[in-house]
Design an enzyme around this catalytic site. Sequence first.
Site, PDB file in Angstrom:
ATOM      1  N   SER A  12       0.903  -1.475   0.177  1.00  0.00           N
ATOM      2  CA  SER A  12       0.278  -0.311  -0.430  1.00  0.00           C
ATOM      3  C   SER A  12       1.080   1.038  -0.053  1.00  0.00           C
ATOM      4  O   SER A  12       1.745   1.607   1.007  1.00  0.00           O
ATOM      5  CB  SER A  12      -0.619   0.246   1.126  1.00  0.00           C
ATOM      6  OG  SER A  12      -1.462   1.533   1.464  1.00  0.00           O
ATOM      7  N   HIS A  37      -1.048  -1.210  -4.606  1.00  0.00           N
ATOM      8  CA  HIS A  37      -2.487  -1.191  -3.759  1.00  0.00           C
ATOM      9  C   HIS A  37      -2.441   0.463  -3.830  1.00  0.00           C
ATOM     10  O   HIS A  37      -1.954   0.885  -2.883  1.00  0.00           O
ATOM     11  CB  HIS A  37      -2.564  -1.742  -2.212  1.00  0.00           C
ATOM     12  CG  HIS A  37      -4.365  -1.511  -1.721  1.00  0.00           C
ATOM     13  ND1 HIS A  37      -5.187  -2.361  -1.915  1.00  0.00           N
ATOM     14  CD2 HIS A  37      -3.972  -0.863  -0.819  1.00  0.00           C
ATOM     15  CE1 HIS A  37      -5.840  -2.298  -1.210  1.00  0.00           C
ATOM     16  NE2 HIS A  37      -5.278  -2.003  -0.419  1.00  0.00           N
ATOM     17  N   ASP A  39      -5.213   3.199  -2.122  1.00  0.00           N
ATOM     18  CA  ASP A  39      -5.911   3.410  -0.675  1.00  0.00           C
ATOM     19  C   ASP A  39      -6.466   5.023  -0.933  1.00  0.00           C
ATOM     20  O   ASP A  39      -6.200   6.053  -0.615  1.00  0.00           O
ATOM     21  CB  ASP A  39      -5.553   3.731   0.741  1.00  0.00           C
ATOM     22  CG  ASP A  39      -4.906   2.224   1.190  1.00  0.00           C
ATOM     23  OD1 ASP A  39      -6.037   1.384   0.602  1.00  0.00           O
ATOM     24  OD2 ASP A  39      -3.848   1.605   1.181  1.00  0.00           O
ATOM     25  N   MET A  41      -9.152   7.788   0.450  1.00  0.00           N
ATOM     26  CA  MET A  41     -10.632   7.765   1.842  1.00  0.00           C
ATOM     27  C   MET A  41     -10.517   9.489   0.979  1.00  0.00           C
ATOM     28  O   MET A  41     -10.242  10.255   0.515  1.00  0.00           O
ATOM     29  CB  MET A  41      -9.297   8.264   2.600  1.00  0.00           C
ATOM     30  CG  MET A  41      -8.253   6.779   3.070  1.00  0.00           C
ATOM     31  SD  MET A  41      -7.825   6.419   4.716  1.00  0.00           S
ATOM     32  CE  MET A  41      -6.522   4.617   4.048  1.00  0.00           C
ATOM     33  N   HIS A  70      -8.458   0.849  -3.888  1.00  0.00           N
ATOM     34  CA  HIS A  70      -9.451   1.070  -3.059  1.00  0.00           C
ATOM     35  C   HIS A  70     -10.000   2.144  -2.427  1.00  0.00           C
ATOM     36  O   HIS A  70      -9.102   3.233  -1.882  1.00  0.00           O
ATOM     37  CB  HIS A  70      -8.662  -0.083  -1.152  1.00  0.00           C
ATOM     38  CG  HIS A  70      -9.028  -0.513  -0.053  1.00  0.00           C
ATOM     39  ND1 HIS A  70      -8.868  -0.166   0.916  1.00  0.00           N
ATOM     40  CD2 HIS A  70     -10.648  -0.376  -0.180  1.00  0.00           C
ATOM     41  CE1 HIS A  70     -10.015  -0.925   1.586  1.00  0.00           C
ATOM     42  NE2 HIS A  70     -11.035  -0.615   1.296  1.00  0.00           N
ATOM     43  N   MET A  72     -12.907   3.947  -0.464  1.00  0.00           N
ATOM     44  CA  MET A  72     -13.024   4.509   0.971  1.00  0.00           C
ATOM     45  C   MET A  72     -13.948   5.317   0.705  1.00  0.00           C
ATOM     46  O   MET A  72     -13.694   6.185   1.598  1.00  0.00           O
ATOM     47  CB  MET A  72     -12.079   3.912   2.310  1.00  0.00           C
ATOM     48  CG  MET A  72     -11.806   2.533   2.232  1.00  0.00           C
ATOM     49  SD  MET A  72     -10.130   2.350   3.221  1.00  0.00           S
ATOM     50  CE  MET A  72      -8.587   2.165   2.023  1.00  0.00           C
ATOM     51  N   MET A 141     -11.196  -6.917   5.367  1.00  0.00           N
ATOM     52  CA  MET A 141     -10.423  -5.540   6.239  1.00  0.00           C
ATOM     53  C   MET A 141     -10.237  -6.104   7.448  1.00  0.00           C
ATOM     54  O   MET A 141     -10.925  -6.655   8.367  1.00  0.00           O
ATOM     55  CB  MET A 141     -11.377  -4.330   6.383  1.00  0.00           C
ATOM     56  CG  MET A 141     -11.387  -3.577   5.182  1.00  0.00           C
ATOM     57  SD  MET A 141     -10.562  -2.570   4.770  1.00  0.00           S
ATOM     58  CE  MET A 141      -9.189  -2.253   5.163  1.00  0.00           C
ATOM     59  N   ASP A 177      -6.501  -6.272   3.916  1.00  0.00           N
ATOM     60  CA  ASP A 177      -5.873  -5.671   4.480  1.00  0.00           C
ATOM     61  C   ASP A 177      -5.587  -5.011   5.631  1.00  0.00           C
ATOM     62  O   ASP A 177      -7.295  -4.728   6.393  1.00  0.00           O
ATOM     63  CB  ASP A 177      -6.924  -4.403   3.114  1.00  0.00           C
ATOM     64  CG  ASP A 177      -6.103  -3.346   2.940  1.00  0.00           C
ATOM     65  OD1 ASP A 177      -5.067  -3.130   3.401  1.00  0.00           O
ATOM     66  OD2 ASP A 177      -7.210  -2.492   2.467  1.00  0.00           O
TER      67      ASP A 177
HETATM   68  C1  DX5 Z   1      -6.592   0.761   5.655  1.00  0.00           C
HETATM   69  C2  DX5 Z   1      -5.892   0.655   4.203  1.00  0.00           C
HETATM   70  C3  DX5 Z   1      -4.799  -0.140   4.246  1.00  0.00           C
HETATM   71  C4  DX5 Z   1      -3.328  -0.109   4.977  1.00  0.00           C
HETATM   72  C5  DX5 Z   1      -3.010  -1.081   5.047  1.00  0.00           C
HETATM   73  O1  DX5 Z   1      -7.855   1.571   5.781  1.00  0.00           O
HETATM   74  O2  DX5 Z   1      -6.657   0.364   3.016  1.00  0.00           O
HETATM   75  O3  DX5 Z   1      -4.195  -0.775   2.877  1.00  0.00           O
HETATM   76  O4  DX5 Z   1      -2.602   0.713   4.351  1.00  0.00           O
HETATM   77  O5  DX5 Z   1      -1.548  -0.936   6.350  1.00  0.00           O
HETATM   78  P1  DX5 Z   1      -0.813  -1.496   6.750  1.00  0.00           P
HETATM   79  O6  DX5 Z   1      -0.267  -2.914   6.284  1.00  0.00           O
HETATM   80  O7  DX5 Z   1      -0.445  -0.505   7.327  1.00  0.00           O
HETATM   81  O8  DX5 Z   1      -1.932  -1.964   8.023  1.00  0.00           O
HETATM   82 ZN    ZN Z   2      -6.297  -0.758   1.388  1.00  0.00          ZN
END
Ligand code: DX5
Ligand code: ZN
Length: 229
Positions: A12, A37, A39, A41, A70, A72, A141, A177
């Site tokens: 990520s 990956h 993320d 948000m 991903h 969110m 998750m 994840d």
């Molecule tokens: C959390 C993200 C993950 C996160 C994982 O909301 O969706 O992808 O970056 O990070 P680690 O591996 O540090 O838990």
């Molecule tokens: Zn993620």
Amino acid sequence: MSFDRSIKIAPSILSADFANFGQEIQAIEAEGCDWVHVDVMDGHFVPNLTFGPPLVKAIRPHIKTVMDVHLMISPVDQYLEAYAEAGADVITSHLEAGPHIHRTLQATRALGAKAGLALNPATRAEEAEYLLDMVDLICVMTVNPGFGGQKFIHSQIDKVKKLRAMIGDRPIHIEIDGGITPETAPLMAAAGADVLVAGSAVFKGGSVQNPAPYGENIRAIRAAATAAQ
Ligand code: DX5
Ligand code: ZN
């Protein structure tokens, strides 16, 4: 993208140097990651705020493997097209992000992307039952979405086992994840997961100037998971 259940490591970039995404991506790919990956948000569905479509489009040319986006965000439907146009190979939306996940998944495939379904830790595996024929990936998750570096939630092992049984022979990836390390990865590989997202555990100890630790971290997670599969 061809389908198989071999272990895939998806770093990520939430844990990368935000001032240097192009080189960070080149470094993790050179060090052997399988997917990248991303993320996204929105400061609403989750408390944190990250990448809009222009940023995702800007990093796309640097990704030679698979861009795994991903989302969110809530609402999600009106942004699917922008992330597909930005070049996402996989677009994953949360079941909890709106009232019409069925429509969201249909729209994702219609845009030519692989459709991913993400489930928060409190969401039951059974919620995916009537969506199985329209998803290419289910993301479990193992932390509350929003931040990297959180602790792995062990109750999700049982959820992965249930999903693996529900999926049967369908070509659906199970992605994990949050909180993945060489210690937690084998638990999920044994339960039936094949795509392992890892942020802090991949990027720790390394940098663009010193990328070797990225490779060591990726290989440690892959070796532990593959042995358990
Ligand atoms: C959390 C993200 C993950 C996160 C994982 O909301 O969706 O992808 O970056 O990070 P680690 O591996 O540090 O838990
Ligand atoms: Zn993620």
